[in-house]
Enzyme design. Structure first.
Site, PDB file in Angstrom:
ATOM      1  N   GLU A  64     -11.249  32.697  -0.926  1.00 30.08           N
ATOM      2  CA  GLU A  64     -10.003  32.402   0.862  1.00 30.08           C
ATOM      3  C   GLU A  64      -9.797  30.786   1.123  1.00 30.08           C
ATOM      4  OE1 GLU A  64     -13.392  33.554  -0.323  1.00 30.08           O
ATOM      5  OE2 GLU A  64     -13.077  36.267   1.378  1.00 30.08           O
ATOM      6  N   PHE A 126     -26.750  41.148   7.645  1.00 35.21           N
ATOM      7  CA  PHE A 126     -25.698  40.881   6.440  1.00 35.21           C
ATOM      8  C   PHE A 126     -24.491  39.730   7.017  1.00 35.21           C
ATOM      9  CE2 PHE A 126     -23.328  42.828   3.248  1.00 35.21           C
ATOM     10  CZ  PHE A 126     -23.426  41.496   2.007  1.00 35.21           C
ATOM     11  N   GLN A 127     -24.330  39.752   6.290  1.00 36.37           N
ATOM     12  CA  GLN A 127     -22.800  38.793   5.820  1.00 36.37           C
ATOM     13  C   GLN A 127     -22.625  37.912   7.043  1.00 36.37           C
ATOM     14  OE1 GLN A 127     -20.093  41.110   4.273  1.00 36.37           O
ATOM     15  NE2 GLN A 127     -20.511  39.898   1.862  1.00 36.37           N
ATOM     16  N   LYS A 176     -17.056  42.464  14.973  1.00 39.08           N
ATOM     17  CA  LYS A 176     -16.490  43.553  15.027  1.00 39.08           C
ATOM     18  C   LYS A 176     -16.480  45.018  15.838  1.00 39.08           C
ATOM     19  CE  LYS A 176     -16.836  47.098  10.960  1.00 39.08           C
ATOM     20  NZ  LYS A 176     -17.671  47.342   9.792  1.00 39.08           N
ATOM     21  N   MET A 497      -7.581  10.335 -13.074  1.00 43.69           N
ATOM     22  CA  MET A 497      -7.869   9.629 -11.443  1.00 43.69           C
ATOM     23  C   MET A 497      -9.249   8.834 -11.473  1.00 43.69           C
ATOM     24  SD  MET A 497      -6.422   7.571  -9.782  1.00 43.69           S
ATOM     25  CE  MET A 497      -4.799   8.838  -8.093  1.00 43.69           C
TER      26      MET A 497
HETATM   27  C1  LIG Z   1     -12.669  19.510  -4.593  1.00 44.39           C
HETATM   28  C2  LIG Z   1     -12.275  17.730  -5.441  1.00 44.39           C
HETATM   29  N1  LIG Z   1     -13.070  17.543  -5.933  1.00 44.39           N
HETATM   30  C3  LIG Z   1     -13.355  16.668  -6.879  1.00 44.39           C
HETATM   31  C4  LIG Z   1     -12.562  15.505  -6.076  1.00 44.39           C
HETATM   32  C5  LIG Z   1     -12.643  14.187  -6.756  1.00 44.39           C
HETATM   33  N2  LIG Z   1     -11.008  13.615  -7.855  1.00 44.39           N
HETATM   34  C6  LIG Z   1     -10.195  13.335  -7.418  1.00 44.39           C
HETATM   35  S1  LIG Z   1      -9.155  13.153  -8.665  1.00 44.39           S
HETATM   36  C7  LIG Z   1     -10.004  14.147  -9.815  1.00 44.39           C
HETATM   37  C8  LIG Z   1      -9.457  14.831 -10.983  1.00 44.39           C
HETATM   38  C9  LIG Z   1      -8.267  15.167 -10.785  1.00 44.39           C
HETATM   39  O1  LIG Z   1      -8.292  15.274 -12.335  1.00 44.39           O
HETATM   40  P1  LIG Z   1      -6.600  16.081 -13.260  1.00 44.39           P
HETATM   41  O2  LIG Z   1      -6.487  17.756 -12.183  1.00 44.39           O
HETATM   42  O3  LIG Z   1      -7.252  16.446 -14.790  1.00 44.39           O
HETATM   43  O4  LIG Z   1      -5.538  15.508 -12.473  1.00 44.39           O
HETATM   44  P2  LIG Z   1      -5.098  14.029 -12.943  1.00 44.39           P
HETATM   45  O5  LIG Z   1      -5.608  13.127 -12.198  1.00 44.39           O
HETATM   46  O6  LIG Z   1      -5.737  14.066 -14.397  1.00 44.39           O
HETATM   47  O7  LIG Z   1      -3.627  13.729 -13.282  1.00 44.39           O
HETATM   48  C10 LIG Z   1     -11.091  14.292  -9.698  1.00 44.39           C
HETATM   49  C11 LIG Z   1     -12.121  15.158 -10.138  1.00 44.39           C
HETATM   50  C12 LIG Z   1     -11.428  16.260  -5.749  1.00 44.39           C
HETATM   51  N3  LIG Z   1     -10.133  15.555  -5.346  1.00 44.39           N
HETATM   52  N4  LIG Z   1     -11.459  16.972  -4.776  1.00 44.39           N
END
Ligand SMILES: Cc1ncc(C[n+]2csc(CCOP(=O)(O)OP(=O)(O)O)c2C)c(N)n1
Lengths: 601, 170
Positions: A64, A126-127, A176, A497
């Site tokens: 979803e 439920f749900q 529903k 990052m």
């Molecule tokens: C749902 C979610 N969880 C955690 C983060 C924190 N976060 C930001 S960038 C990142 C790393 C992303 O890694 P990747 O997809 O390999 O991209 P890269 O930075 O290596 O290009 C994380 C964990 C986020 N932005 N979104």
């Protein structure tokens, strides 16, 4: 009890349809062509009604959250409202991330959620989930339909609210029994909404003040955001900027609202914006902000943000004005209407603009541009490692050379910033990225939504190997509907990052940021009935990009890139625009990260 | 270093559509964005159009108060937001029920003070009084403080109802 109130005009029973049928009729009248959804017990009546009609197409996603992101991609690439349908309980809770994403980025979405029958609400049935309670802060507005006679009105109202003023997501929670029971239909109302009537026309006095300030400007800058795209005002923005001869810069959300290849465009601003954009923001004397919200990614340290400039802020949402930054000339209105008014007032204003000073300002900007802050070194030897920036640049060059209409979505991380820096957008609505919430897992479903809306276009998700796994199940949806979305993974084997911040702020302790035990993306693509390919070195890159684009199927292109590359320029958290860090190869002292900055994200 | 902006108080009246969840929306806005609620009252106002009036007393810097008003105003079921503190003179009143349990001199003193403050006795036993009092928040505060050493046992307050002076309406 005798009926004293005038009864609402309920048509004779023969004219009544089931709630589910009324719902679909209302959606159809709202011009809905596609719904992204996932079934479950409480919404089965809607699925039954969908089965018995042909006007609205249902796209079965695999999660979803992805349904909402797909609807966002659809909405952002078409300017229409995206529509989502999910079941009660877990269906609704799974959708929440997507809703907040749409809220933060002001994307119009209507999300229909199933609910247990009205007599069971509050019983922990439920749900059952308190969907309106959970989604209240996750939406622009939400509704629980408690009476059949309200159903059609609420659906129409939800679409109006989603797309009016500052757009956003709206939830309609549908018990529903309301879906099964008979309900009267109501056409789209022609009267204005009782209470929600956002102003679109600006105050002429503010327009006059804004133009007077800009005519006198010596070091002007125009800073635009996603509001320009939402308002469909890219054309007006471009005309205004060209007319004034002023430099302009855009936020992550605004990219494409002004042609990126135009010399008046200084590139993106903010944390990973260009040197010239950020220094121009810092040094300007008059700033015109159109449809952007002085987000912390853009301003850096607030008390050092563009000191001494006269700030004009154009926004449809009065609560965006003076929220973070004190502005001198607020202009509340629709970006398109305001820009047209600014153009007219600029032409009518008797004073010439200070072209001499502005020319000197351009010379200063040219000097900053000369730093070439986005330069990087890619060696071209056989077997040489691919620089991620180079991969995006080649992707851009090749798509441009092919001339196909191209849409780009991204996940979140370094690859997202490289995409924003090195892919150049000349049109609005062709760039979909999760800006405000920064949701990993956004890009693939968003690309799916774009491809549904634009079946013949080239749709590419520029991804990271960590992010892509967050909604990888949507590869199955791509296969089912034969959507030839291309997933272009900049695979650095790190949550890049996160790794970059750990390198710069946490002494190089790479805690839990290595992408251990990655799947084989080529075989993964094949398992999902798509095509997998890989580029391991720079000499393979162009061939892979060309093969990816040429393939009629969904593709995952696993681009193995330099693991240690960092994303520059960078304004560290808590630093000012003029304290930017440039990449290797630029000799410049690094800005120090303060303790205050360390607590910021 | 810049000195932090001073906090001021504001009494804000909000006219809302009388629909389910509207109060939760307003309260959620305050808690979600970290704004203060010093007092909040809500009741339908009988104008035949199904509207309720919410009175909120809040405090914050000028910038925060402006934000609060703008944030309230963009809620879909909100008709009008009026900052009574800034838009001209206004009247703000609340009502309190104050229970004092004491005997002897303390009891007599409590009754004398109640009289001076024009509080009404609405319940009395040999060991207790319940006073009803209407007035400004400050007046109620002062009375409650006076009752404290005289056997103050319990206080129930309505929160502020406010309205502009003169012909001005929201
Ligand atoms: C749902 C979610 N969880 C955690 C983060 C924190 N976060 C930001 S960038 C990142 C790393 C992303 O890694 P990747 O997809 O390999 O991209 P890269 O930075 O290596 O290009 C994380 C964990 C986020 N932005 N979104």
């Amino acid at each position: 009890m005798s009926q004293t109130l005038a009864a609402p005009a309920i048509p004779p029973a023969a004219d009544l349809q089931s709630g589910a049928e009324v719902l679909l009729r209302a959606l159809k009248d709202q011009g809905v062509e596609v719904i992204f959804g996932y079934p479950g017990g409480s919404v089965l009546p809607i699925y039954d009604a969908i089965f018995q009609q042909n006007a609205i197409r249902h796209i079965l996603v695999r999660h979803e959250q992805a349904a909402v992101h797909a609807a966002e991609g659809y909405a952002r690439s078409t300017g229409k409202v995206g529509v989502v349908l999910v079941t009660s309980g877990p269906g609704a809770t799974n959708a929440v991330t997507g809703l907040v994403d749409a809220l933060m980025d002001s994307i119009p979405v209507v999300c229909l959620t199933g609910q247990v029958p009205t007599h069971l609400i509050g019983n922990d049935a439920f749900q059952e989930a308190d969907t309106t309670g959970i989604t209240r802060p996750a939406t622009k507005h939400n509704y629980l339909v408690k009476k059949s006679e309200d159903l059609a009105r609420i659906v129409h109202e939800a679409f109006y609210v989603a797309r009016s003023g500052r757009p956003g997501p709206v939830v309609i929670d549908l018990p529903k029994d309301i879906l099964i029971g008979k309900a009267p239909y109501q056409a789209i109302p022609e009267t204005p909404h009782r209470s929600y009537r956002p102003a679109t026309d600006p105050d002429p006095a503010q327009i006059a003040r804004a133009v007077a300030a800009m005519k006198a400007a010596k070091r002007p800058i125009v800073y635009f955001g996603g509001g320009v795209i939402n308002a469909g005002a890219a054309g007006a923005l471009t005309r205004f900027v060209r007319k004034t001869g002023f430099p302009c810069t855009g936020t992550l959300m605004g990219l494409g609202a002004y042609p990126s290849n135009d010399p008046q465009f200084l590139g993106m601003l903010g944390m990973h914006g260009t040197y010239e954009a950020n220094l121009s923001m810092h040094g300007c004397d008059v700033m015109l902000n159109v449809g952007a919200r002085f987000d912390d990614r853009v301003t850096g340290r607030l008390n050092a943000f563009s000191p001494g400039s006269t700030k004009i802020h154009v926004d449809i949402d009065p609560s965006s004005i003076n929220k973070n930054v004190r502005v001198d000339i607020p202009v509340i209105g629709d970006a398109g209407v305001v820009l047209e008014a600014l153009i007219a007032a600029w032409d009518a204003h008797p004073a010439p603009s200070d072209t001499q000073s502005v020319a000197a300002w351009w010379r200063q900007i040219a000097e900053w541009r000369g730093i070439d802050c986005l330069k990087f070194t890619q060696t071209q030897g056989r077997g040489d490692t691919i620089k991620p920036q180079y991969a995006v640049q080649r992707l851009y060059d090749i798509t441009r050379e092919l001339g196909r209409e191209t849409f780009i979505s991204t996940e979140v991380g370094q690859h997202q910033m490289w995409a924003a820096q090195y892919f150049r957008f000349d049109q609005p609505n062709h760039w979909m990225t999760s800006g405000g919430l920064g949701t990993m897992g956004y890009g693939l479903p968003a690309a799916m939504g774009v491809q549904i809306a634009h079946p013949d276009a080239l749709v590419i998700d520029i991804a990271g190997e960590a992010s892509i796994l967050m909604n990888i199940q949507e590869m199955a949806t791509l296969a089912q509907y034969r959507l030839p979305v291309k997933v272009f993974i900049l695979n650095n084997q790190y949550m890049g990052m996160v790794r970059q911040w750990q390198e710069l702020l946490h002494g190089g302790r790479y805690s839990e940021s290595y992408s251990e035990a990655l799947p084989d993306f080529v075989r993964l693509a094949e398992a999902f009935h798509g095509v997998g390919m890989r580029a391991e070195s720079v000499d393979q890159l162009d061939d892979v990009i060309r093969a990816m684009i040429a393939s009629p199927k969904a593709v995952i292109a696993d681009i193995c890139v330099d693991q240690k590359e960092n994303c520059f320029p960078m304004i560290p958290s808590g630093a000012a625009h003029n304290e930017m860090i440039l990449g290797a190869g630029h000799n410049q002292r690094a800005a120090s990260i303060t303790d205050e900055g360390l607590v910021l994200v | 270093m810049t000195t932090p902006a001073p906090n001021t108080s504001a009494t804000i009246s909000v006219l809302v559509e009388n629909e389910a969840g509207v109060l939760a929306r307003v309260i959620g806005l305050f808690s979600g964005r970290g704004y203060n609620i010093d007092s909040l009252t809500v009741a339908p106002v009988d104008d035949g159009r199904g509207r309720s009036r919410i009175n909120i007393v809040t405090s914050g810097t000028e910038m925060v108060i402006e934000q609060i008003k703008a944030q309230l105003d963009r809620l879909v079921p909100v008709h009008r937001v009026s900052d009574l503190t800034r838009e001209g003179p206004h009247i703000a009143r609340e009502m309190a029920l104050i229970k004092v349990c004491s005997t002897g001199n303390d009891r007599a003193e409590a009754l004398r003070l109640a009289d001076a403050f024009r509080a009404r006795v609405v319940d009395a036993t040999t060991g207790s009084f319940v006073f009803e009092m209407t007035g400004s928040t400050e007046k109620l505060d002062a009375f409650v403080e006076l009752m404290r050493p005289l056997g103050l046992a319990e206080v129930s307050r309505t929160g502020v109802a406010a309205i502009a002076r003169g012909t001005r309406v929201i």
